[in-house]
Design a protein around this motif. Structure first.
Motif: not given
Lengths: 313, 251
Positions: B69-91
């Motif tokens: 439920d926490l992984a799949y049914r929470r809204k973006e604003k309720d996530f607390k991941s750090i920005h660095l983990s969110e950066i796409p796989n540019f290369d």
């Protein structure tokens, strides 16, 4: 031409079930046949990562994602063993990959079909891996030592995959009506491609006779196909799923299931490159390889630097 | 419910969850097969860590919620991941740099958390630190290999380090839950890890023949507070696709 005396001795070893090892003498055709079969098998593992990868980022639970990620990783590992087994026959990984990328090497055609719903993760494990295991269990007894040993390890992992795939199908079949429909739809799409995985009927199989004589293959395409069908039907029926073959029925006198006519025109068309995913699968693999070129070059350049430092030191 | 502990578990769990998702996206795209296997190991470890922290968060919440439920049914604003983990796989250079910066941070953080007075947190940290030390070893070796490899790899890895450096500000930002929990000996302040992190990362970057970017303070709001990069929304839309499309289904 191979020396007839050596050839006779080779056949004696094969007949006595003595494994052939990399340093042993072997007929050139035996070597070529094995290179073709092992590298095809390796390519199938690597290309086979793609349909599953298509749902890895949409796996619906943490547990499902862990299982799928580990499974795809196992497939990369299988590819690695098999490329290594092919290397013992004198071909580098680069050579066989080039043949794949040039469209000159084949891989299992089944991976050219698209994985369009989550249920396909179940169907691929249950049916595609299920069919692969039947073939691979038989290949544990193949005459070439490194290939046979790779198969033993691969079979252990594949049987997990098959059970995990079936577990996905079970959970969908017992789920909401929409989920059950999703499972049925996946069975409809993956059944015939899985049945075709064993290749043409024995009478039409180009490499079969020599391969059986040299014990590269241990059983014929049709024998293996029948074994797969016989073991799978009950697993589907118990879940209330229907197989997309109206001619499928138990034959009391043969002790096997009879099955309908296979659409070989479709099979050959997909083998030739005209399946829904052939271009996509190959392009993906080529793009990954090309994107990684600078990394491989850097790794080699760095290793060379380290080596020359140790030499001068 | 202990809100601080709940939020802190989300902060740790979400970062691992999102980073492991980025690694999952990279599946079958590595420069060679051995690397596909290695990076997937890292992804699986991170996913396991995420699962442990989200399970614990669900226990703390104690209303029948589970980790999915926490992984799949929470809204973006309720996530607390750090920005660095969110950066796409540019290369590959971005993938390795992102990993290295986080591995170095996690090696310090989890080593401290092994001493947490919360047994569940210290238990997860003790198990994870063994994995993280291996992750750091691997990403560090890649930084050096790419830095010292070819001109092209040197340029690419330097570029990735320069581009990603701004996101390291957040690593040392103390969230409210960290501040409160560190008073009790449950958590550790992120700001306390900064000095050692700069030592570790600088050593490797310099050994690789690269330069350490200047430490600029950017005006950022942080993932730890629920304000994310533009990238996270797309990631969640994909990750949460099935549970949101079939809310009544169990998988």
């Amino acid at each position: 031409m191979d020396d007839p005396k050596k050839l006779a001795e080779f056949q004696e070893k094969i007949d006595a079930d003595i494994k052939i090892e990399p340093r042993d003498w072997m007929p050139e055709k035996y070597r070529q046949n094995l290179i073709r079969q092992i590298s095809q098998h390796a390519h199938s593992e690597i290309i086979g990562m793609q349909p599953e990868k298509n749902w890895l980022t949409r796996a619906p639970s943490i547990r499902a994602k862990k299982i799928l990620m580990a499974k795809i990783q196992d497939e990369a590992g299988h590819g690695l063993y098999l490329y290594c087994a092919a290397e013992t026959l004198g071909v580098s990984r680069e050579q066989v990959l080039n043949l794949l990328h040039e469209g000159k090497a084949k891989y299992s055609s089944v991976f050219n079909y698209p994985a369009i719903t989550w249920a396909d993760m179940g169907a691929i494990g249950w049916l595609v891996d299920g069919a692969a295991i039947v073939n691979q269990v038989s290949l544990q007894g193949t005459s070439y030592g490194p290939y046979s040993r790779a198969m033993v390890k691969i079979c252990m992992e594949e049987s997990f995959h098959q059970r995990q795939g079936y577990e996905v199908v079970v959970s969908l079949a017992k789920g909401t009506p929409e989920q059950k429909q999703m499972a049925q739809d996946a069975l409809n799409r993956w059944w015939w491609p899985s049945v075709m995985m064993f290749g043409p009927h024995d009478a039409e199989s180009a490499h079969s006779n020599q391969s059986l004589k040299w014990k590269i293959k241990r059983e014929s395409n049709d024998e293996l196909r029948q074994r797969f069908i016989d073991k799978t039907i009950h697993q589907g029926e118990i879940l209330g799923l229907t197989f997309p073959d109206p001619d499928l029925k138990w034959n009391e006198s043969t002790g096997h299931y009879d099955y309908g006519k296979i659409d070989w025109d479709e099979f050959w068309n997909v083998v030739k490159g005209n399946g829904p995913g052939n271009k996509q699968r190959l392009n993906h693999n080529i793009a990954a390889h090309e994107d990684g070129q600078w990394v491989r070059e850097a790794a080699i350049a760095y290793a060379d630097k380290i080596n020359s430092k140790t030499k001068t030191a | 419910m202990n809100h601080n502990l709940f939020n802190y578990c989300l902060q740790l769990g979400d970062t691992s969850l999102i980073l492991s998702h980025r690694i999952a996206e990279y599946c079958s795209k590595a420069p060679h097969l051995e690397e596909d296997l290695a990076i997937t190991n890292v992804g699986l470890d991170l996913l396991g860590q995420a699962e442990s922290f989200l399970k614990y968060a669900a226990e703390i919440k104690n209303d029948g919620t589970n980790e999915d439920d926490l992984a799949y049914r929470r809204k973006e604003k309720d996530f607390k991941s750090i920005h660095l983990s969110e950066i796409p796989n540019f290369d590959f250079a971005f993938i390795i740099t992102r990993q290295f910066l986080i591995d170095a941070y996690n090696s310090l953080l989890f080593s401290k958390l092994s001493e947490s007075n919360d047994e569940t947190i210290s238990g997860i940290a003790k198990k994870s630190i063994k994995e993280i030390r291996y992750h750091l070893q691997r990403s560090k070796e890649w930084i050096i290999r790419l830095g010292q490899g070819t001109n092209e790899s040197n340029k690419r890895i330097q570029n990735a380090i320069d581009e990603l450096w701004m996101y390291t500000n957040e690593l040392f930002y103390d969230s409210e839950s960290e501040i409160e929990l560190s008073k009790e000996g449950t958590a550790t302040l992120s700001s306390a890890l900064e000095k050692e992190w700069r030592n570790i990362t600088s050593r490797t970057i310099l050994e690789a023949g690269l330069s350490v970017p200047e430490n600029i303070h950017y005006s950022l709001q942080y993932g730890k507070d629920g304000i994310h990069t533009e990238h996270l929304g797309y990631l969640l839309a994909e990750m949460q696709h099935l549970p949101l499309l079939y809310p009544d289904a169990k998988w």
